[in-house]
Enzyme design. Structure first.
Site, PDB file in Angstrom:
ATOM      1  N   SER A   1      -6.069   0.104   8.739  1.00 34.74           N
ATOM      2  CA  SER A   1      -5.071   0.466   7.683  1.00 34.74           C
ATOM      3  C   SER A   1      -5.368   1.015   6.397  1.00 34.74           C
ATOM      4  O   SER A   1      -6.234   2.190   6.745  1.00 34.74           O
ATOM      5  CB  SER A   1      -3.811  -0.743   7.434  1.00 34.74           C
ATOM      6  OG  SER A   1      -2.761   0.283   6.602  1.00 34.74           O
TER       7      SER A   1
ATOM      8  N   ASP B   1      -2.003   6.986   4.538  1.00 37.99           N
ATOM      9  CA  ASP B   1      -3.567   6.148   4.628  1.00 37.99           C
ATOM     10  C   ASP B   1      -3.885   6.513   6.202  1.00 37.99           C
ATOM     11  O   ASP B   1      -3.674   7.323   6.774  1.00 37.99           O
ATOM     12  CB  ASP B   1      -2.955   4.536   4.621  1.00 37.99           C
ATOM     13  CG  ASP B   1      -2.111   4.190   5.708  1.00 37.99           C
ATOM     14  OD1 ASP B   1      -1.516   5.004   6.615  1.00 37.99           O
ATOM     15  OD2 ASP B   1      -1.919   2.942   6.002  1.00 37.99           O
TER      16      ASP B   1
ATOM     17  N   ASP C   1      -4.354   5.341   9.066  1.00 37.39           N
ATOM     18  CA  ASP C   1      -3.791   5.406  10.354  1.00 37.39           C
ATOM     19  C   ASP C   1      -2.033   5.972  10.374  1.00 37.39           C
ATOM     20  O   ASP C   1      -1.417   5.740  11.224  1.00 37.39           O
ATOM     21  CB  ASP C   1      -3.550   3.888  11.042  1.00 37.39           C
ATOM     22  CG  ASP C   1      -2.701   2.943  10.086  1.00 37.39           C
ATOM     23  OD1 ASP C   1      -2.914   3.005   8.898  1.00 37.39           O
ATOM     24  OD2 ASP C   1      -2.108   1.966  10.619  1.00 37.39           O
TER      25      ASP C   1
ATOM     26  N   ASP D   1       0.560   5.125   8.747  1.00 38.38           N
ATOM     27  CA  ASP D   1       1.764   4.478   8.826  1.00 38.38           C
ATOM     28  C   ASP D   1       2.388   4.287   7.616  1.00 38.38           C
ATOM     29  O   ASP D   1       3.585   3.940   7.527  1.00 38.38           O
ATOM     30  CB  ASP D   1       1.770   3.220   9.498  1.00 38.38           C
ATOM     31  CG  ASP D   1       0.551   2.339   8.863  1.00 38.38           C
ATOM     32  OD1 ASP D   1      -0.110   2.607   7.941  1.00 38.38           O
ATOM     33  OD2 ASP D   1       0.722   1.000   9.236  1.00 38.38           O
TER      34      ASP D   1
END
Length: 575
Positions: free
Chosen positions: A144, A300, A302, A304
């Site tokens: 993340s 960020d 990834d 999400d």
């Protein structure tokens, strides 16, 4: 088994990659103990940790071990589950592509098929892919928004949501049955391809997902405004989908921060690729000033989580909190759906227990019920699935204070791609009215009250740090404050015992949520704070929330409560 025994096992393994061997020789005694004293924990949030050698680090062997545990879990579900297989995606971090293939190679050794994205892709697309391809599970290789030294592993169930605690516990049980992760069997890539146990996926799925995102539009005319957007993927996966998603709904004036456009596992332009932090927006703000942009967006690694910056009344860019962005999204969506007659009587909004109460009062104003969940988007996804199965409630929106939002339930995790499109649409709508998002936020405060929140995280690494975090949380649980910042503590909600206690009336109630190591304290003036150790990082987090009649009073009250709590924490650490 002691850490020294584990150290010897690893150091004498003949096939240990040279890079891991080198790391082991360079470790001092304390580093060795921390890397080898335990197995990296796998929980409902998956597994996350520093890269390196040892069972308490992310490396090919810990990836194989957790994947073997997942494989055993799938095998227990029968032949159909094995045939449906697992879809695997990964972000831009060090080792991510290698770890994705290692997971596929481990699954292949159990006769389980993998669908692996050819290139890096966002977490929400992985969630979508699980549902669209009807695989039995999904794996996302990501840490993340953590710094470059970290990587991680998240597992998704067949509904596209992160695994619930019961399933995660089964995987952990199977992991604990593995005596030596260094000797786990894997199949080579060419063999997997030959046996049709591995397929690569990519652009075709992108288009399907983007079509679903486009279908979320509420105002087809909004994008016709001359809204100028600056976007940064912070060296992550967002570049693959966010600009195209914005263009698909009509936004044409999109400037991408060139220095942060391409994947970079070192995240070399930021100290941390976290859109919650101001430093991550420095380049975007520079671009915004140069172009006069209305809206700055950051995702960020990834993709999400979404960060948003907007111009205030002085023309300076200010970062919105996750709570503020969530409130703006919620209000924009509910008001437009109400106007269009698209808001059923059984509509529901989902938020976590540490997310602002502003969302609740906005939802109530539109006749929408608010349901609280534990921290972690998997709990929001779990509720969505429950409501869909029972056909009892209609999901409208879900969010958490940590910059995670979900609009369309074709994804079952937070989705920065969806959120970027909808916040841009909201900004364009306000611009049509001669207003800014900042004006819109001010209106919300004037209508519903000045809700302010903050978060303080205390990082305590290693074995000693973990023990210290445990002591802090236990101190709040065993010796709770009865007064704070000149206000009595009215209620204590202990989510580990599942009990709510009213200190003023001595009344006790059961909290209808799964058990979790969180304690929340409500003051008599409506303010609150919560204590929660992180499940994926060596941190203990302190959340604060207040509501006052004016902005100044709200900010002052928030500071008072925060200072009181953190002063108590400091005393706990020193004693």
């Amino acid at each position: 088994m002691t850490w020294k025994t584990e150290w010897k096992k690893w150091s004498t393994h003949k096939e240990l990659p040279s890079e891991l061997k080198k790391q082991m020789t360079e470790m001092n005694e304390r580093e060795r103990e921390d890397a080898f004293y335990k197995q990296l924990e796998f929980g409902t949030g998956g597994m996350r940790g520093e890269l390196g050698a040892g069972p308490n680090r992310i490396n090919i062997y810990t990836i194989r071990k957790v994947t073997a545990g997942l494989a055993k879990y799938i095998e227990e579900k029968g032949l159909e589950a094995k045939k449906r297989g697992v879809v695997i995606a990964y972000d831009s971090r060090h080792g991510s592509a290698v770890f994705a293939l290692e997971a596929a190679k481990t699954l292949g050794a159990h006769g389980i098929k993998s669908y692996v994205f050819q290139e890096l892709r966002p977490t929400p697309e992985l969630s979508f892919a699980v549902r669209y391809l009807r695989t039995y599970a999904g794996i996302m290789i990501t840490a993340s928004h953590n710094p470059a030294a970290y990587n991680g592993y998240k597992v998704y169930g067949e509904d596209g949501a992160q695994l619930p605690p019961t399933a995660a516990d089964v995987i952990v049980t199977h992991m604990n049955e593995i005596e030596n992760e260094l000797l786990l069997e894997v199949k080579e890539e060419h063999e997997l391809l030959r046996q049709n146990l591995l397929s690569y996926i990519g652009e075709n799925l992108d288009q399907v997902y983007l079509d679903y995102v486009k279908g979320l539009q509420l105002n087809n005319n909004a994008a016709k405004t001359n809204l100028h957007i600056v976007y940064t993927p912070l060296h992550g996966t967002g570049q693959t989908l966010v600009p195209q998603a914005l263009q698909n709904v009509g936004f044409q004036h999109i400037t991408i921060v060139d220095e942060q456009r391409n994947p970079d596992p070192n995240f070399s332009t930021v100290s941390s690729p976290n859109p919650e932090e101001a430093q991550a927006f420095q380049l975007a703000i520079r671009y915004g000033k140069e172009t006069g942009a209305d809206l700055l967006l950051a995702t960020d690694p990834d993709a999400d989580r979404l960060g948003v910056a907007i111009k205030n009344n002085s023309g300076d860019y200010v970062l919105l909190t996750g709570n503020q962005t969530g409130a703006l999204l919620l209000h924009y969506m509910l008001s437009h759906k109400k106007e269009k007659g698209l808001l059923p009587d059984n509509s529901v909004m989902l938020k976590t227990i540490v997310t602002s109460e502003l969302g609740r009062v906005i939802a109530e104003d539109y006749g929408v019920q608010t349901i609280d969940t534990l921290t972690g988007f998997k709990y929001i996804a779990e509720k969505i699935e429950e409501y869909n199965q029972e056909e009892t409630k209609t999901f409208q929106f879900g969010y958490e204070e940590s910059y995670g939002y979900l609009i369309g339930d074709f994804v079952r995790d937070k989705d920065a791609v969806q959120a970027a499109v909808m916040i841009a649409e909201a900004a364009a709508y306000y611009k049509q009215q001669g207003m800014t998002l900042y004006n819109g936020l001010t209106q919300l405060y004037q209508t519903y009250g000045y809700y302010k929140e903050s978060l303080t995280s205390l990082t305590l690494k290693g074995k000693d740090g973990a023990e210290q975090i445990g002591r802090i949380v236990n101190q709040f649980r065993e010796n709770p404050p009865t007064e704070l910042a000149d206000a009595a503590v009215e209620k204590i909600e202990d989510y580990q015992s599942g009990e709510r206690i009213n200190l003023l009336t001595a009344q006790r109630e059961t909290i209808d949520l799964p058990f979790s190591n969180v304690i929340k304290f409500w003051l008599k003036d409506g303010s609150w704070f919560a204590v929660r150790p992180s499940g994926t990082e060596p941190k203990v987090k302190f959340y604060f929330g207040v509501k006052q009649a004016t902005e100044n009073r709200s900010e002052k009250r928030l500071q008072e409560i925060q200072e009181n709590v953190m002063s108590a924490v400091e005393n706990m650490i020193c004693t």
